[in-house]
Design an enzyme around this catalytic site. Structure first.
Site, PDB file in Angstrom:
ATOM      1  N   ASP A  46      -0.071 155.054 -65.472  1.00 58.36           N
ATOM      2  CA  ASP A  46      -1.127 154.545 -66.346  1.00 58.36           C
ATOM      3  C   ASP A  46      -0.912 153.052 -66.585  1.00 58.36           C
ATOM      4  OD1 ASP A  46      -3.305 155.455 -68.531  1.00 58.36           O
ATOM      5  OD2 ASP A  46      -2.015 153.909 -69.403  1.00 58.36           O
ATOM      6  N   TYR A  51      -2.351 144.814 -69.189  1.00 59.28           N
ATOM      7  CA  TYR A  51      -0.883 144.867 -69.091  1.00 59.28           C
ATOM      8  C   TYR A  51      -0.326 143.825 -68.118  1.00 59.28           C
ATOM      9  CZ  TYR A  51      -1.681 149.535 -71.178  1.00 59.28           C
ATOM     10  OH  TYR A  51      -2.103 150.580 -71.969  1.00 59.28           O
ATOM     11  N   LYS A  76      -7.627 150.186 -66.671  1.00 54.34           N
ATOM     12  CA  LYS A  76      -8.579 150.075 -67.789  1.00 54.34           C
ATOM     13  C   LYS A  76      -9.199 148.691 -67.833  1.00 54.34           C
ATOM     14  CE  LYS A  76      -5.180 152.771 -70.360  1.00 54.34           C
ATOM     15  NZ  LYS A  76      -3.875 152.168 -70.034  1.00 54.34           N
ATOM     16  N   HIS A 109     -11.109 150.208 -72.120  1.00 56.22           N
ATOM     17  CA  HIS A 109      -9.856 150.224 -72.886  1.00 56.22           C
ATOM     18  C   HIS A 109     -10.103 150.380 -74.394  1.00 56.22           C
ATOM     19  CE1 HIS A 109      -5.478 148.595 -72.424  1.00 56.22           C
ATOM     20  NE2 HIS A 109      -5.547 149.460 -73.410  1.00 56.22           N
ATOM     21  N   ARG A 239      16.247 157.706 -69.414  1.00 54.88           N
ATOM     22  CA  ARG A 239      15.108 158.201 -70.199  1.00 54.88           C
ATOM     23  C   ARG A 239      13.931 158.572 -69.296  1.00 54.88           C
ATOM     24  NH1 ARG A 239      15.012 153.647 -74.980  1.00 54.88           N
ATOM     25  NH2 ARG A 239      16.706 154.486 -76.241  1.00 54.88           N
ATOM     26  N   ASN A 243      12.451 162.213 -69.798  1.00 53.04           N
ATOM     27  CA  ASN A 243      11.061 162.440 -70.190  1.00 53.04           C
ATOM     28  C   ASN A 243      10.298 163.274 -69.161  1.00 53.04           C
ATOM     29  OD1 ASN A 243      11.675 160.830 -72.366  1.00 53.04           O
ATOM     30  ND2 ASN A 243      10.625 158.999 -71.592  1.00 53.04           N
TER      31      ASN A 243
HETATM   32  N1  LIG Z   1      -5.081 152.870 -74.359  1.00 55.52           N
HETATM   33  C1  LIG Z   1      -4.350 152.192 -75.210  1.00 55.52           C
HETATM   34  O1  LIG Z   1      -4.882 151.474 -76.067  1.00 55.52           O
HETATM   35  C2  LIG Z   1      -2.874 152.316 -75.147  1.00 55.52           C
HETATM   36  C3  LIG Z   1      -2.068 151.781 -76.166  1.00 55.52           C
HETATM   37  C4  LIG Z   1      -0.676 151.939 -76.074  1.00 55.52           C
HETATM   38  C5  LIG Z   1      -0.139 152.622 -74.999  1.00 55.52           C
HETATM   39  N2  LIG Z   1      -0.943 153.100 -73.996  1.00 55.52           N
HETATM   40  C6  LIG Z   1      -0.389 153.829 -72.822  1.00 55.52           C
HETATM   41  O2  LIG Z   1       0.522 154.836 -73.271  1.00 55.52           O
HETATM   42  C7  LIG Z   1       1.801 154.617 -72.666  1.00 55.52           C
HETATM   43  C8  LIG Z   1       2.919 155.099 -73.575  1.00 55.52           C
HETATM   44  O3  LIG Z   1       2.820 154.491 -74.856  1.00 55.52           O
HETATM   45  P1  LIG Z   1       3.841 153.345 -75.367  1.00 55.52           P
HETATM   46  O4  LIG Z   1       4.404 152.638 -74.205  1.00 55.52           O
HETATM   47  O5  LIG Z   1       3.090 152.545 -76.381  1.00 55.52           O
HETATM   48  O6  LIG Z   1       4.928 154.133 -76.197  1.00 55.52           O
HETATM   49  P2  LIG Z   1       5.840 155.435 -76.013  1.00 55.52           P
HETATM   50  O7  LIG Z   1       5.769 155.955 -74.635  1.00 55.52           O
HETATM   51  O8  LIG Z   1       5.493 156.340 -77.157  1.00 55.52           O
HETATM   52  O9  LIG Z   1       7.283 154.858 -76.306  1.00 55.52           O
HETATM   53  C9  LIG Z   1       7.912 153.893 -75.495  1.00 55.52           C
HETATM   54  C10 LIG Z   1       9.168 153.389 -76.227  1.00 55.52           C
HETATM   55  O10 LIG Z   1      10.045 154.482 -76.483  1.00 55.52           O
HETATM   56  C11 LIG Z   1      11.291 154.264 -75.816  1.00 55.52           C
HETATM   57  N3  LIG Z   1      11.647 155.552 -75.173  1.00 55.52           N
HETATM   58  C12 LIG Z   1      11.067 156.114 -74.085  1.00 55.52           C
HETATM   59  N4  LIG Z   1      11.644 157.292 -73.804  1.00 55.52           N
HETATM   60  C13 LIG Z   1      12.607 157.486 -74.732  1.00 55.52           C
HETATM   61  C14 LIG Z   1      13.553 158.517 -74.933  1.00 55.52           C
HETATM   62  N5  LIG Z   1      13.615 159.574 -74.141  1.00 55.52           N
HETATM   63  N6  LIG Z   1      14.408 158.394 -76.002  1.00 55.52           N
HETATM   64  C15 LIG Z   1      14.367 157.318 -76.820  1.00 55.52           C
HETATM   65  N7  LIG Z   1      13.474 156.312 -76.661  1.00 55.52           N
HETATM   66  C16 LIG Z   1      12.611 156.386 -75.624  1.00 55.52           C
HETATM   67  C17 LIG Z   1      11.063 153.172 -74.794  1.00 55.52           C
HETATM   68  O11 LIG Z   1      12.221 152.388 -74.660  1.00 55.52           O
HETATM   69  P3  LIG Z   1      12.818 151.849 -73.252  1.00 55.52           P
HETATM   70  O12 LIG Z   1      11.687 151.411 -72.388  1.00 55.52           O
HETATM   71  O13 LIG Z   1      13.705 150.725 -73.697  1.00 55.52           O
HETATM   72  O14 LIG Z   1      13.606 152.996 -72.653  1.00 55.52           O
HETATM   73  C18 LIG Z   1       9.939 152.375 -75.455  1.00 55.52           C
HETATM   74  O15 LIG Z   1      10.488 151.465 -76.396  1.00 55.52           O
HETATM   75  C19 LIG Z   1       1.803 153.096 -72.410  1.00 55.52           C
HETATM   76  O16 LIG Z   1       2.837 152.687 -71.539  1.00 55.52           O
HETATM   77  C20 LIG Z   1       0.398 152.917 -71.890  1.00 55.52           C
HETATM   78  O17 LIG Z   1       0.312 153.351 -70.549  1.00 55.52           O
HETATM   79  C21 LIG Z   1      -2.301 152.962 -74.075  1.00 55.52           C
END
Ligand SMILES: NC(=O)c1ccc[n+]([C@@H]2O[C@H](COP(=O)([O-])OP(=O)(O)OC[C@H]3O[C@@H](n4cnc5c(N)ncnc54)[C@H](OP(=O)(O)O)[C@@H]3O)[C@@H](O)[C@H]2O)c1
Length: 282
Positions: A46, A51, A76, A109, A239, A243
């Protein structure tokens, strides 16, 4: 063989329920992180124009040696290019940066209801064109509220295949999720572990301890059992593997309900509110 289930979309395509998110991964780290994810077994990535790493996502898919058809890639539309002509040009840019002749899924988006005279319908009609010409196999939206979704369908008759929304144990966002379920719109949960904020919650650590799993695995499994599509982001190799290991255990009904009970409603939102968000990136 991948253990990841697929979700049927309303347009006849399917999407792997677990993928890899690349928000906030620097371009120079993206080839490595996506490459690692593809090695581990992820087959869904994604990304977004916003980004700034579409080019590197495409590069990682090519470097993996996998067939393009075996990796589901989403991008997006950026906030500054909602007008139809700009959206068409921006989509051409996405394909050119990825180095692909189609994307599996293309999303608006953000709805930006306070910009463009409140017109996200003509933007949606443009995505419908891209779907008809086959360059966006599926189309959907992100951060759309129930009234936004209703308006799209009423105006165009084209129902989004997915709505990608903020959703995690502190913000269930159930009104939007339930509307999607009732109307054939699959929910994608962004920030599924709230960027780590939910991982120290005693309810989650308690269930994790009981099951001998990590807190992140418990939360991601909770999403899976609710039928949501998730794509956690990580640049940490361990991780990325952790995951992905979600399909050899299950939460019991009581555990699911206990996590549901953590919902804080609007107070749990970590990102912007879609009704007012109006940021145009440089
Ligand atoms: N459409 C939108 O508006 C929107 C907004 C936000 C996100 N997104 C999408 O959703 C995806 C995921 O959301 P996100 O990146 O915001 O947050 P997330 O996946 O909820 O969390 C990512 C964070 O958690 C840490 N992490 C990951 N796996 C972990 C584990 N097993 N244990 C402990 N910590 C862990 C990562 O650290 P490290 O990388 O340091 O390991 C990073 O800091 C994005 O990458 C994007 O593709 C979309």
């Amino acid at each position: 063989m991948s253990a990841v289930p697929t979700i049927d979309l309303n347009d006849g395509h399917t999407i792997p329920q677990l993928g890899f998110g690349v928000f906030q991964i620097d371009p120079e780290d993206t080839v490595g992180a996506v490459g690692r994810a593809l090695e581990v077994g992820y087959r869904h990535v994604d990304t977004a124009q916003m980004y700034g790493n579409e080019k590197e996502v495409g590069e990682a898919v090519r470097a993996s040696g996998l067939d393009r058809a075996d990796v589901f890639v989403t991008s997006k539309l950026n906030n500054g290019v909602h007008r139809p002509d700009e959206a068409r040009r921006a989509f051409d840019g996405t394909l050119s940066d990825l180095g692909f002749d189609y994307v599996d899924l293309f999303l608006i988006h953000w709805p930006l209801p306070t910009l463009y005279d409140g017109d996200f319908v003509s933007t949606w009609e443009t995505l419908a064109e891209l779907h008809r010409d086959g360059r966006a196999r599926s189309i959907g939206v992100s951060n759309f509220q129930v009234d936004h979704l209703r308006r799209l369908t009423d105006a165009t008759g084209v129902v989004p295949a997915v709505n990608q929304i903020e959703r995690h144990p502190y913000l269930l966002n159930d009104a939007v999720h339930d509307y999607g379920r009732a109307h054939g719109i699959a929910t994608e949960a962004w920030s599924p572990i709230a960027q780590g904020d939910v991982l120290e919650d005693p309810v989650i650590t308690g269930i994790a301890q009981k099951l001998g799993r990590s807190a992140a695995q418990v939360v991601l499994r909770w999403h899976i059992q609710h039928g949501a599509i998730v794509f956690p982001k990580s640049t940490t190799p361990e991780r990325i593997e952790e995951n992905f290991a979600l399909f050899d255990f299950e939460l019991e009904g009581d555990d699911v309900e206990e996590i549901d009970g953590l919902d804080r409603g609007e107070a749990g939102r970590t990102g912007p509110n879609p009704d007012t968000f109006d940021h145009i990136p440089d």
